[in-house]
Design an enzyme around this catalytic site. Structure first.
Site, PDB file in Angstrom:
ATOM      1  N   SER A   1       0.459  -1.090   0.048  1.00 49.40           N
ATOM      2  CA  SER A   1       0.172   0.040  -0.395  1.00 49.40           C
ATOM      3  C   SER A   1       0.939   1.191   0.390  1.00 49.40           C
ATOM      4  O   SER A   1       1.967   1.910   0.689  1.00 49.40           O
ATOM      5  CB  SER A   1      -0.960   0.084   1.475  1.00 49.40           C
ATOM      6  OG  SER A   1      -1.536   1.123   1.483  1.00 49.40           O
TER       7      SER A   1
ATOM      8  N   HIS B   1      -0.784  -1.597  -4.913  1.00 49.11           N
ATOM      9  CA  HIS B   1      -2.597  -1.135  -3.457  1.00 49.11           C
ATOM     10  C   HIS B   1      -2.578   0.491  -3.216  1.00 49.11           C
ATOM     11  O   HIS B   1      -1.447   1.056  -2.588  1.00 49.11           O
ATOM     12  CB  HIS B   1      -2.351  -2.087  -2.147  1.00 49.11           C
ATOM     13  CG  HIS B   1      -3.821  -1.738  -1.726  1.00 49.11           C
ATOM     14  ND1 HIS B   1      -4.971  -2.149  -1.551  1.00 49.11           N
ATOM     15  CD2 HIS B   1      -4.281  -0.922  -0.310  1.00 49.11           C
ATOM     16  CE1 HIS B   1      -5.844  -2.305  -0.983  1.00 49.11           C
ATOM     17  NE2 HIS B   1      -6.131  -1.183  -0.778  1.00 49.11           N
TER      18      HIS B   1
ATOM     19  N   ASP C   1      -5.186   3.649  -1.715  1.00 49.32           N
ATOM     20  CA  ASP C   1      -5.606   3.578  -0.448  1.00 49.32           C
ATOM     21  C   ASP C   1      -6.615   4.783  -1.234  1.00 49.32           C
ATOM     22  O   ASP C   1      -5.391   6.503  -0.479  1.00 49.32           O
ATOM     23  CB  ASP C   1      -5.212   4.065   0.657  1.00 49.32           C
ATOM     24  CG  ASP C   1      -4.931   2.193   1.038  1.00 49.32           C
ATOM     25  OD1 ASP C   1      -6.030   1.296   0.689  1.00 49.32           O
ATOM     26  OD2 ASP C   1      -4.134   2.334   1.506  1.00 49.32           O
TER      27      ASP C   1
ATOM     28  N   MET D   1      -8.787   7.549  -0.057  1.00 46.66           N
ATOM     29  CA  MET D   1     -10.146   8.192   1.011  1.00 46.66           C
ATOM     30  C   MET D   1     -10.084   9.856   1.134  1.00 46.66           C
ATOM     31  O   MET D   1      -9.547  10.414   0.636  1.00 46.66           O
ATOM     32  CB  MET D   1      -8.758   7.845   2.191  1.00 46.66           C
ATOM     33  CG  MET D   1      -8.172   6.602   2.703  1.00 46.66           C
ATOM     34  SD  MET D   1      -7.261   6.542   4.208  1.00 46.66           S
ATOM     35  CE  MET D   1      -6.371   5.149   4.010  1.00 46.66           C
TER      36      MET D   1
ATOM     37  N   HIS E   1      -8.080   1.070  -4.286  1.00 43.79           N
ATOM     38  CA  HIS E   1      -9.145   0.617  -2.981  1.00 43.79           C
ATOM     39  C   HIS E   1      -9.968   1.903  -2.341  1.00 43.79           C
ATOM     40  O   HIS E   1      -9.542   3.051  -1.906  1.00 43.79           O
ATOM     41  CB  HIS E   1      -8.243   0.370  -1.116  1.00 43.79           C
ATOM     42  CG  HIS E   1      -9.129  -0.603  -0.147  1.00 43.79           C
ATOM     43  ND1 HIS E   1      -8.943  -0.286   1.093  1.00 43.79           N
ATOM     44  CD2 HIS E   1     -10.282  -0.076  -0.059  1.00 43.79           C
ATOM     45  CE1 HIS E   1      -9.175  -0.787   2.085  1.00 43.79           C
ATOM     46  NE2 HIS E   1     -10.455  -0.844   1.111  1.00 43.79           N
TER      47      HIS E   1
ATOM     48  N   MET F   1     -12.231   3.957  -0.472  1.00 47.40           N
ATOM     49  CA  MET F   1     -13.069   4.291   1.431  1.00 47.40           C
ATOM     50  C   MET F   1     -13.537   5.268   1.110  1.00 47.40           C
ATOM     51  O   MET F   1     -12.872   6.676   1.360  1.00 47.40           O
ATOM     52  CB  MET F   1     -11.694   4.271   2.136  1.00 47.40           C
ATOM     53  CG  MET F   1     -11.066   2.809   2.445  1.00 47.40           C
ATOM     54  SD  MET F   1      -9.431   2.693   3.363  1.00 47.40           S
ATOM     55  CE  MET F   1      -7.982   3.293   2.028  1.00 47.40           C
TER      56      MET F   1
ATOM     57  N   MET G   1     -11.295  -6.022   5.717  1.00 48.68           N
ATOM     58  CA  MET G   1     -10.300  -5.166   6.148  1.00 48.68           C
ATOM     59  C   MET G   1     -10.012  -5.733   7.363  1.00 48.68           C
ATOM     60  O   MET G   1     -10.959  -5.933   8.187  1.00 48.68           O
ATOM     61  CB  MET G   1     -11.288  -3.945   6.824  1.00 48.68           C
ATOM     62  CG  MET G   1     -11.951  -3.612   5.183  1.00 48.68           C
ATOM     63  SD  MET G   1      -9.553  -2.682   4.350  1.00 48.68           S
ATOM     64  CE  MET G   1      -8.534  -1.980   5.995  1.00 48.68           C
TER      65      MET G   1
ATOM     66  N   ASP H   1      -6.596  -6.309   4.128  1.00 48.14           N
ATOM     67  CA  ASP H   1      -5.589  -5.484   4.705  1.00 48.14           C
ATOM     68  C   ASP H   1      -5.673  -4.332   5.653  1.00 48.14           C
ATOM     69  O   ASP H   1      -6.944  -4.220   6.727  1.00 48.14           O
ATOM     70  CB  ASP H   1      -6.437  -4.333   3.329  1.00 48.14           C
ATOM     71  CG  ASP H   1      -5.605  -2.593   3.215  1.00 48.14           C
ATOM     72  OD1 ASP H   1      -5.369  -2.869   4.391  1.00 48.14           O
ATOM     73  OD2 ASP H   1      -6.568  -2.432   2.527  1.00 48.14           O
TER      74      ASP H   1
HETATM   75  C1  DX5 Z   1      -5.728   1.566   5.757  1.00 46.39           C
HETATM   76  C2  DX5 Z   1      -5.474   1.095   4.419  1.00 46.39           C
HETATM   77  C3  DX5 Z   1      -4.453   0.307   4.528  1.00 46.39           C
HETATM   78  C4  DX5 Z   1      -3.328   0.512   5.312  1.00 46.39           C
HETATM   79  C5  DX5 Z   1      -2.849  -0.361   5.869  1.00 46.39           C
HETATM   80  O1  DX5 Z   1      -6.860   2.283   5.762  1.00 46.39           O
HETATM   81  O2  DX5 Z   1      -6.669   0.339   4.093  1.00 46.39           O
HETATM   82  O3  DX5 Z   1      -4.271  -0.577   2.983  1.00 46.39           O
HETATM   83  O4  DX5 Z   1      -2.493   1.343   4.254  1.00 46.39           O
HETATM   84  O5  DX5 Z   1      -1.347  -0.120   6.422  1.00 46.39           O
HETATM   85  P1  DX5 Z   1      -0.577  -1.225   7.230  1.00 46.39           P
HETATM   86  O6  DX5 Z   1       0.063  -1.835   6.587  1.00 46.39           O
HETATM   87  O7  DX5 Z   1       0.262  -0.538   7.787  1.00 46.39           O
HETATM   88  O8  DX5 Z   1      -1.866  -0.970   8.132  1.00 46.39           O
HETATM   89 ZN    ZN Z   2      -6.263  -0.678   1.867  1.00 50.09          ZN
END
Ligand code: DX5
Ligand code: ZN
Length: 219
Positions: free
Chosen positions: A9, A34, A36, A38, A67, A69, A138, A174
């Site tokens: 990620s 990956h 993320d 947000m 992904h 969010m 998750m 994840d």
């Molecule tokens: C959390 C994300 C993850 C996150 C994982 O909201 O979806 O992808 O970056 O990070 P680690 O591996 O540090 O838990």
């Molecule tokens: Zn993620």
């Protein structure tokens, strides 16, 4: 030894140096990248969206795994597909017509995924199973890297493994994945491990390779 895929990620990457970071995890052996996304509404954090994804697309040929969010993923699916996402995963908690959303992602030429938060049940997924390429479990509450793995995810992964059977659907985990938790999730049936802080520990290709190899060695 199973063939687990590793999806770093970039949330934990150095954002001021994304080009080199992407090139480094690519060379270090990442299977997927990956992303993320947000929005500050669905999760209490903001990251990046289609323009950034488009600008980094050129630095790796590995599949881009978006992904989302965000509370309104339906409004931007086309933008993510055009930016170069190969897979688009939406959260079950926010999508009112999951069947329609998954069909739309597929129409756009992408693989379709659904993500479920730690407190979300898998119920209903059986009705859209034929439209799914990916189920993302998750194992932390989404929003931040570096959080502690939530143990109830293990039983959830096992239930999803049963549900999926021999269909060609990846089970992705994840959050909080590191050298200690990875073997547990692999044993429960995970196919794809997302990791941010455990992979971007230290800086540069050599460290990333070592970190990825450690996660892979647990399978
Ligand atoms: C959390 C994300 C993850 C996150 C994982 O909201 O979806 O992808 O970056 O990070 P680690 O591996 O540090 O838990
Ligand atoms: Zn993620």
């Amino acid at each position: 030894m199973t063939n687990v895929l590793i999806a770093p990620s970039i949330l934990s990457a150095n954002f001021s140096n994304l080009k080199e970071e992407i090139q480094a995890i690519d060379k270090a052996g990442a299977d997927w990248i990956h992303l993320d996304v947000m929005d500050g509404h669905f999760v209490p954090n903001l990251t990046f969206g289609p323009p950034v994804i488009q600008s980094i697309r050129q630095f790796s040929k590995k599949p881009f795994d978006a992904h989302l969010m965000v509370t309104n993923p339906d409004d931007f699916l086309e933008e993510y597909a055009s930016a170069g996402a190969d897979m688009i995963t939406v959260h079950k908690e926010v999508v009112p017509h999951l069947d329609r959303t998954l069909a739309r992602i597929c129409e756009l030429g992408c693989k379709a995924g659904v993500a479920i938060n730690p407190a979300t049940s898998i119920s209903g997924l059986e009705f859209v199973i034929d439209k799914l390429d990916l189920i993302l479990v998750m194992s932390v509450n989404p929003g931040f890297g570096g959080q502690k793995f939530i143990n109830s995810s293990i039983d959830k992964i096992k239930s999803i493994r049963n549900l999926v059977g021999d269909r060609n659907i990846k089970i992705q985990v994840d959050g909080g994945i590191n050298d200690k938790t990875s073997s547990k999730v692999i044993e429960a049936g995970a196919d794809v491990l997302v990791a941010g802080s455990a992979i971007f520990k230290g800086t540069g290709l050599e460290n990333y390779k070592k970190n990825i190899d450690v996660l892979r060695s647990k399978s």
